[in-house]
Design an enzyme around this catalytic site. Structure first.
Site, short mmCIF file in Angstrom:
data_model
loop_
_atom_site.label_atom_id
_atom_site.label_comp_id
_atom_site.label_asym_id
_atom_site.label_seq_id
_atom_site.Cartn_x
_atom_site.Cartn_y
_atom_site.Cartn_z
N CYS A 1 0.83 -1.20 0.00
CA CYS A 1 0.00 0.00 0.00
C CYS A 1 0.87 1.25 0.00
CB CYS A 1 -0.92 0.01 1.22
SG CYS A 1 -2.04 -1.40 1.33
N ASP B 1 25.01 7.31 24.86
CA ASP B 1 24.83 8.48 25.70
C ASP B 1 25.49 8.20 27.06
OD1 ASP B 1 23.68 10.94 26.71
OD2 ASP B 1 22.24 9.67 27.76
#
Length: 736
Positions: free
Chosen positions: A16, A426
């Protein structure tokens, strides 16, 4: 060129997405990227192309469309209510499968009972597949729904023919196995008619749950900001209004514990702001008149009056939200292999079935034999194994991962892990605890460290500052009950003071000392600055007695986790919003060579782009809003569940436990899951490549084709369920 966001409804698979993109691309100068997870299409088009033409193009493709604000959080897409259809298919299909596949259970007129049970499954239970297949036919395209609809219609249609006209409806009829197409008229294939929708509906439900979580990052970012703001008028009166009514230049009040409503400049007051969500900075930053502040940061100190300088889409939080939306749009390009080949596979199967029917009839074979061979081709090509290959492996991996503390987002994320060789980590809240703690106590003149800490902790026990809470917590742990304090006073940006047991105690910044520091304390200050930690001077009766060092601490297991990541061939890179001192200290402790300090959210995303441009495959591990952009733009994002919702929404893998070593388990589980999905797809396609030719030449009747189709599905499910017993295999712990 102009960028326009559209909300597209009615998409169910990657085919789609391709159809919408192709339809939009037919308009001159238009290019589009469609995100199945969020139901959004980002369209680049010339200014003279009206948005109405874009909406009309999507509608001509068979979908709905409407304009959406760029960067705005997507609303969850409405999924077709398939739960009732799945329940119906499960209740009615299981008896049909048992009776059809086990001859010993076949009682007189069993085939009519199966037919009655199959009718609701084939009609109402499979209505969604038939409707979407017809829609694709109107637009000359084919998807997985086309295959499912054809398989159900072919097997049920032939079964009805055999029951009513082919002699299979006789009471007492049993279905013996036959290897060839001859004599197939007395067989019914209702197990294929009910098994296909049952298996595919279950798989679609799992995939829908994954798709619905795709837009959570943007929704979490949108919810992060303040909802109301306390405006201060020119007469000093205060009133609470929705944050949407705040305008640049207006002044608002931020009390302790509240979020700053928008970007601005402090005009009155002093306080400490927790910036960790936006910048990754672990230490709260002192602000006063003239200092700039960012929206969504948390006030952890005194009251502030702020003049707004930016609102809405111009704020730092809004820019981060837009960057996450941009990064996620690129991920929508990944399409599942089964959907990608459906447009070619279905016409090929139809062509083969028609050729088989014509060949057998032209060769003089009986019409029943010719039809049986053609139906065998259609039945054996039913895409149960293709539909189950990915969702069953994902289900098994999700269940096992949850037990191990790892949440897996979806198969497109696992595919991206194939060649990851670099992990960007991090610091604050990821490699470290993200909480302030006392790390060292340096005293002078032989003063006992515990005695100084007891006095300091008694004063800081009255403070609400994060540094003060860290000192008080350490004093309580090491010294027990703390004495009372008299005359407590706090000066914003400077420190606190009070009288404890008749002694004047003051805790201040080292540069605010009443006299030059003794050499040992001066050296301790320099060491704290080098390590990126905060130094607090303790003065007793006007004399410098000790220096307390407060800072973030490395998580237990971080060193071992990095050692194991290197063992998997992954190179760690540290990227943090903290300053160079704190970054280098953690990097030295954990053995990380490449360090990027003072990195803003935009800089972290740029770093990921630079690494990828250099040929590296990058995974990002983080926990805050400041990591969300990098998480969304990396090949693989890994978030800690203890972090922000925005980071979790942007990541592909989420680590539930606080143990940083779970990152390694996540990488290994993802690799194992990807290998399982590949094996499933290989079997699903290989099965069709082998059995479709056998069915075409009449060596496989529809009953055996249905058995083969069911066995292929069982093999795929069984292979996927092996993930439920997967063990991390940590092995021996490395020596430091």
């Amino acid at each position: 060129m102009v960028s326009t966001d559209l909300t597209v409804g009615g998409m169910t698979c990657a085919a789609c997405v391709g159809r919408v993109e192709k339809r939009l691309a037919r308009i001159g100068g238009v290019s589009a990227g469609v995100n199945l997870a969020t139901g959004r299409a980002r369209v680049l088009h010339p200014a003279d192309v009206p948005v109405a033409d874009l909406v009309a193009a999507v509608e001509r493709a068979g979908y709905t469309a409407e304009t959406a604000a760029p960067g705005a959080p997507p609303t969850p897409r409405e999924e077709e209510p398939e739960e009732g259809r799945l329940l119906l298919a499960t209740l009615l299909a299981l008896p049909v499968l048992a009776l059809s596949m086990v001859p010993a259970l076949q009682f007189p007129a069993w085939q009519w009972v199966c037919f009655a049970l199959a009718v609701p499954v084939v009609t109402w239970g499979s209505a969604g597949f038939h409707r979407r297949a017809l829609r694709g036919l109107r637009h000359a395209t084919a998807t997985m729904d086309t295959l499912v609809s054809l398989g159900v219609a072919a097997s049920f249609g032939w079964s009805a023919y055999a029951l009513f006209l082919g002699g299979a409806g006789a009471v007492g009829m049993r279905m013996p196995f036959s290897l060839t197409a001859t004599g197939g008229a007395a067989h019914v294939y209702l197990e294929a008619a009910v098994g296909v929708p049952l298996f595919v509906l279950a798989g679609r439900r799992l995939e829908a749950r994954v798709r619905r979580s795709g837009g959570s990052a943007l929704r979490a970012l949108a919810e992060l900001g303040a909802k109301e703001v306390c405006l201060r008028g020119e007469d000093g009166a205060e009133r609470l209004v929705p944050v949407e009514l705040l305008l640049p230049g207006q002044e608002f009040v931020v009390r302790p514990g509240e979020r700053v409503a928008t970007d601005g400049v402090v005009v009155e007051g002093g306080s400490a702001l927790d910036l960790s969500l936006l910048t990754g900075e672990s230490v709260p930053v002192e602000v006063g008149p003239g200092d700039a502040v960012a929206g969504a940061t948390v006030n952890v100190g005194g009251a502030l009056v702020v003049r707004a300088t930016a609102v809405g889409a111009d704020t730092q939080l809004a820019r981060i939200t837009a960057l996450v939306a941009e990064a996620q749009a690129g991920k929508a390009k990944a399409q599942r292999l089964a959907d990608a080949v459906a447009g070619v596979f279905v016409p090929c199967v139809l062509t083969v079935a028609a050729c088989v029917l014509g060949f057998w009839l032209g060769a003089g074979a009986a019409s029943q034999t010719a039809v049986t061979a053609a139906v065998a081709v259609l039945v054996v090509a039913c895409p149960c194994a293709l539909g189950l290959a990915t969702p069953t492996a994902l289900l098994a991996a999700t269940g096992r991962g949850a037990e191990l503390g790892v949440l897996v987002r979806g198969p497109e994320v696992l595919e991206s892990l194939r060649r990851v060789d670099t992990v960007v980590l991090d610091k604050t809240g990821t490699l470290t605890t993200g909480r302030m703690a006392l790390t060292d106590v340096t005293t002078v003149r032989g003063t006992p460290a515990d005695e100084v800490l007891r006095l300091a902790g008694a004063v800081e026990h009255r403070s609400e500052h994060p540094i003060g809470r860290a000192v008080a917590a350490a004093a309580l742990e090491r010294c027990g009950a703390l004495p009372p304090v008299d005359g407590f006073a706090a000066t914003a940006g400077l420190g606190v003071r009070g009288t404890v047991e008749g002694r004047a105690v003051r805790l201040v910044r080292p540069d605010a000392a009443a006299a030059p520091l003794p050499p040992e304390l001066a050296r301790a200050v320099a060491a704290a600055e080098e390590a990126g930690r905060t130094a607090v001077l303790v003065e007793v009766d006007g004399q410098a007695e000790a220096l307390l060092t407060v800072g973030d601490t490395v998580r237990a297991g971080s060193w071992r986790a990095l050692h194991r990541l290197r063992g998997l061939g992954l190179e760690p890179v540290l990227a943090t919003g903290d300053g160079p001192g704190a970054a280098r200290a953690v990097a030295r402790e954990l053995g990380i060579e490449e360090v990027h300090a003072s990195a803003s959210p935009e800089r972290k995303a740029e770093l990921v782009a630079e690494l990828r441009a250099g040929g590296r495959r990058v995974a990002v591990v983080g926990d805050g809003v400041n990591d969300a952009v990098a998480l969304a733009s990396a090949d693989l994002g890994v978030a800690l569940a203890s972090g922000s919702d925005a980071a979790i929404g942007a990541a592909g893998l989420t680590l539930v436990r606080g143990d940083i070593e779970t990152v390694v388990d996540a990488v290994r589980l993802a690799r194992r899951t990807l290998a399982t999905i590949r094996a499933n797809l290989l079997w699903a396609f290989g099965y069709n490549l082998v059995l479709i030719p056998l069915a075409a030449v009449g060596l496989l009747n529809p009953m055996l084709a249905a058995v083969a189709m069911s066995l292929s599905s069982l093999l795929v499910v069984g292979n996927s369920l092996r993930l439920r017993t997967w063990q991390p295999g940590r092995g021996r712990r490395p020596k430091r």
